[in-house]
Design an enzyme around this catalytic site. Structure first.
Site, PDB file in Angstrom:
ATOM      1  N   PRO A 114     -76.356 -49.830  83.466  1.00  0.00           N
ATOM      2  CA  PRO A 114     -77.447 -49.826  84.437  1.00  0.00           C
ATOM      3  C   PRO A 114     -78.420 -50.985  84.275  1.00  0.00           C
ATOM      4  O   PRO A 114     -78.764 -51.382  83.157  1.00  0.00           O
ATOM      5  CB  PRO A 114     -78.154 -48.490  84.175  1.00  0.00           C
ATOM      6  CG  PRO A 114     -77.728 -48.076  82.814  1.00  0.00           C
ATOM      7  CD  PRO A 114     -76.353 -48.639  82.631  1.00  0.00           C
ATOM      8  N   ASN A 115     -78.823 -51.488  85.417  1.00  0.00           N
ATOM      9  CA  ASN A 115     -79.858 -52.536  85.557  1.00  0.00           C
ATOM     10  C   ASN A 115     -79.388 -53.926  85.162  1.00  0.00           C
ATOM     11  O   ASN A 115     -80.111 -54.903  85.352  1.00  0.00           O
ATOM     12  CB  ASN A 115     -81.137 -52.162  84.781  1.00  0.00           C
ATOM     13  CG  ASN A 115     -81.719 -50.847  85.245  1.00  0.00           C
ATOM     14  OD1 ASN A 115     -81.938 -50.684  86.444  1.00  0.00           O
ATOM     15  ND2 ASN A 115     -81.928 -49.898  84.351  1.00  0.00           N
ATOM     16  N   ARG A 141     -84.842 -59.658  85.944  1.00  0.00           N
ATOM     17  CA  ARG A 141     -85.357 -58.478  85.241  1.00  0.00           C
ATOM     18  C   ARG A 141     -85.912 -58.871  83.878  1.00  0.00           C
ATOM     19  O   ARG A 141     -85.174 -59.415  83.046  1.00  0.00           O
ATOM     20  CB  ARG A 141     -84.184 -57.514  85.051  1.00  0.00           C
ATOM     21  CG  ARG A 141     -84.483 -56.359  84.159  1.00  0.00           C
ATOM     22  CD  ARG A 141     -83.214 -55.652  83.715  1.00  0.00           C
ATOM     23  NE  ARG A 141     -83.562 -54.515  82.886  1.00  0.00           N
ATOM     24  CZ  ARG A 141     -82.761 -53.970  81.995  1.00  0.00           C
ATOM     25  NH1 ARG A 141     -81.539 -54.459  81.804  1.00  0.00           N
ATOM     26  NH2 ARG A 141     -83.157 -52.961  81.288  1.00  0.00           N
ATOM     27  N   TYR A 168     -84.690 -60.746  78.570  1.00  0.00           N
ATOM     28  CA  TYR A 168     -83.255 -60.863  78.871  1.00  0.00           C
ATOM     29  C   TYR A 168     -82.829 -62.250  79.350  1.00  0.00           C
ATOM     30  O   TYR A 168     -81.636 -62.499  79.493  1.00  0.00           O
ATOM     31  CB  TYR A 168     -82.857 -59.801  79.903  1.00  0.00           C
ATOM     32  CG  TYR A 168     -83.078 -58.383  79.394  1.00  0.00           C
ATOM     33  CD1 TYR A 168     -82.437 -57.929  78.250  1.00  0.00           C
ATOM     34  CD2 TYR A 168     -83.946 -57.509  80.043  1.00  0.00           C
ATOM     35  CE1 TYR A 168     -82.647 -56.644  77.763  1.00  0.00           C
ATOM     36  CE2 TYR A 168     -84.161 -56.224  79.571  1.00  0.00           C
ATOM     37  CZ  TYR A 168     -83.513 -55.799  78.425  1.00  0.00           C
ATOM     38  OH  TYR A 168     -83.720 -54.530  77.948  1.00  0.00           O
ATOM     39  N   ASN A 216     -71.724 -53.465  77.423  1.00  0.00           N
ATOM     40  CA  ASN A 216     -73.176 -53.407  77.294  1.00  0.00           C
ATOM     41  C   ASN A 216     -73.592 -52.163  78.072  1.00  0.00           C
ATOM     42  O   ASN A 216     -73.669 -52.198  79.308  1.00  0.00           O
ATOM     43  CB  ASN A 216     -73.860 -54.647  77.856  1.00  0.00           C
ATOM     44  CG  ASN A 216     -75.370 -54.591  77.634  1.00  0.00           C
ATOM     45  OD1 ASN A 216     -75.921 -53.537  77.311  1.00  0.00           O
ATOM     46  ND2 ASN A 216     -76.031 -55.726  77.797  1.00  0.00           N
ATOM     47  N   ALA A 254     -79.297 -48.855  78.994  1.00  0.00           N
ATOM     48  CA  ALA A 254     -80.068 -47.726  78.451  1.00  0.00           C
ATOM     49  C   ALA A 254     -79.176 -46.540  78.073  1.00  0.00           C
ATOM     50  O   ALA A 254     -79.582 -45.694  77.263  1.00  0.00           O
ATOM     51  CB  ALA A 254     -81.126 -47.303  79.454  1.00  0.00           C
ATOM     52  N   GLU A 269     -69.577 -53.236  71.198  1.00  0.00           N
ATOM     53  CA  GLU A 269     -70.839 -52.978  71.913  1.00  0.00           C
ATOM     54  C   GLU A 269     -71.692 -54.245  71.862  1.00  0.00           C
ATOM     55  O   GLU A 269     -71.840 -54.840  70.788  1.00  0.00           O
ATOM     56  CB  GLU A 269     -71.567 -51.817  71.219  1.00  0.00           C
ATOM     57  CG  GLU A 269     -72.920 -51.490  71.817  1.00  0.00           C
ATOM     58  CD  GLU A 269     -73.628 -50.373  71.051  1.00  0.00           C
ATOM     59  OE1 GLU A 269     -72.959 -49.504  70.442  1.00  0.00           O
ATOM     60  OE2 GLU A 269     -74.868 -50.395  71.045  1.00  0.00           O
ATOM     61  N   HIS A 307     -75.429 -56.273  73.166  1.00  0.00           N
ATOM     62  CA  HIS A 307     -76.756 -56.247  73.765  1.00  0.00           C
ATOM     63  C   HIS A 307     -77.309 -57.655  73.783  1.00  0.00           C
ATOM     64  O   HIS A 307     -77.136 -58.409  72.815  1.00  0.00           O
ATOM     65  CB  HIS A 307     -77.702 -55.345  72.974  1.00  0.00           C
ATOM     66  CG  HIS A 307     -77.228 -53.934  72.928  1.00  0.00           C
ATOM     67  ND1 HIS A 307     -77.375 -53.073  73.985  1.00  0.00           N
ATOM     68  CD2 HIS A 307     -76.556 -53.252  71.971  1.00  0.00           C
ATOM     69  CE1 HIS A 307     -76.825 -51.917  73.680  1.00  0.00           C
ATOM     70  NE2 HIS A 307     -76.311 -51.991  72.473  1.00  0.00           N
ATOM     71  N   SER A 345     -80.588 -58.274  73.880  1.00  0.00           N
ATOM     72  CA  SER A 345     -81.754 -58.238  72.989  1.00  0.00           C
ATOM     73  C   SER A 345     -81.376 -57.591  71.663  1.00  0.00           C
ATOM     74  O   SER A 345     -80.353 -56.891  71.563  1.00  0.00           O
ATOM     75  CB  SER A 345     -82.878 -57.433  73.659  1.00  0.00           C
ATOM     76  OG  SER A 345     -82.481 -56.086  73.862  1.00  0.00           O
ATOM     77  N   ARG A 381     -86.836 -53.653  68.654  1.00  0.00           N
ATOM     78  CA  ARG A 381     -87.640 -53.239  69.808  1.00  0.00           C
ATOM     79  C   ARG A 381     -88.184 -51.816  69.596  1.00  0.00           C
ATOM     80  O   ARG A 381     -88.314 -51.373  68.463  1.00  0.00           O
ATOM     81  CB  ARG A 381     -86.784 -53.384  71.075  1.00  0.00           C
ATOM     82  CG  ARG A 381     -86.371 -54.843  71.326  1.00  0.00           C
ATOM     83  CD  ARG A 381     -85.572 -54.988  72.603  1.00  0.00           C
ATOM     84  NE  ARG A 381     -86.359 -54.619  73.772  1.00  0.00           N
ATOM     85  CZ  ARG A 381     -85.839 -54.386  74.974  1.00  0.00           C
ATOM     86  NH1 ARG A 381     -84.522 -54.523  75.146  1.00  0.00           N
ATOM     87  NH2 ARG A 381     -86.605 -54.055  75.994  1.00  0.00           N
TER      88      ARG A 381
HETATM   89  C1  DQA Z   1     -79.814 -53.805  76.563  1.00  0.00           C
HETATM   90  C2  DQA Z   1     -80.794 -53.068  75.637  1.00  0.00           C
HETATM   91  C3  DQA Z   1     -81.099 -51.683  76.150  1.00  0.00           C
HETATM   92  O1  DQA Z   1     -82.026 -51.017  75.294  1.00  0.00           O
HETATM   93  C4  DQA Z   1     -81.700 -51.742  77.549  1.00  0.00           C
HETATM   94  O2  DQA Z   1     -81.895 -50.448  78.053  1.00  0.00           O
HETATM   95  C5  DQA Z   1     -80.875 -52.570  78.476  1.00  0.00           C
HETATM   96  C6  DQA Z   1     -80.327 -53.834  77.993  1.00  0.00           C
HETATM   97  C7  DQA Z   1     -79.593 -55.267  76.118  1.00  0.00           C
HETATM   98  O3  DQA Z   1     -78.612 -55.863  76.558  1.00  0.00           O
HETATM   99  O4  DQA Z   1     -80.392 -55.815  75.349  1.00  0.00           O
HETATM  100  O5  DQA Z   1     -80.725 -52.254  79.647  1.00  0.00           O
HETATM  101  O6  DQA Z   1     -78.563 -53.145  76.525  1.00  0.00           O
END
Ligand code: DQA
Length: 149
Positions: A9-10, A17, A22, A73, A76, A97, A99, A101, A106
């Site tokens: 998501p997102n 964003r 990011y 990825n 959330a 997996e 990410h 960030s 965080r």
């Molecule tokens: C994320 C880190 C997650 O905590 C966050 O909800 C994201 C992006 C990252 O790629 O750093 O949507 O997966």
């Protein structure tokens, strides 16, 4: 060798964003770079993004008998989804997996990943390069295991 890349998501909003966290690259930019690295490594990649947990689970199931490895990825859903973890566990496809960030640096709610225990490993904190590092590491691990190249 075929690697499937999943984004949760997102992540379709990358580039606009929370740019301070990011970065400015879009998911299209990341996919384009991964296609270049895949060519260099001599593997096939394709990718899928969804904002919906069930659609991501269906996408993981669809990779049974198709993908040799997965890169995900989960956004959330990393911190909430037992169902995504179970899907990865169920299909038994080696998964990395990623990410953008460093989730461990965080908010505390981002420190825990439900998926990490069923993944080969986790790469976090390198921005778009997290994906490239994941692809290189996954291909090397699969080749070490004797997967056909
Ligand atoms: C994320 C880190 C997650 O905590 C966050 O909800 C994201 C992006 C990252 O790629 O750093 O949507 O997966």
């Amino acid at each position: 060798m075929r690697i499937h890349i999943l984004n949760g998501p997102n992540l379709n909003l990358l580039g606009t964003r929370e740019v301070a966290i990011y970065g400015k690259q879009t998911l299209g930019d990341i996919d384009a770079r991964l296609a270049e690295v895949a060519e260099e490594l001599g593997v096939e990649v394709d990718s899928y993004q969804s904002n919906h947990e069930g659609a991501l689970i269906d996408a993981i199931h669809r990779q049974r008998g198709r993908a040799d490895g997965l890169i995900i990825n989960p956004g959330a859903f990393t911190h909430t989804s037992v169902a995504l973890r179970d899907a990865i566990d169920a299909v038994q496809i080696p998964t990395v997996e990623v990410h953008l960030s460093n989730i461990h640096a965080r908010e505390t709610f981002r420190h825990h990943s439900f998926l990490a225990p069923v993944c080969l490993g986790q790469i976090a904190g390198f921005g778009p390069a997290s994906y490239e590092l994941a692809l290189r590491a996954l291909v090397e691990a699969l080749r070490d295991r004797g997967e056909p190249s």
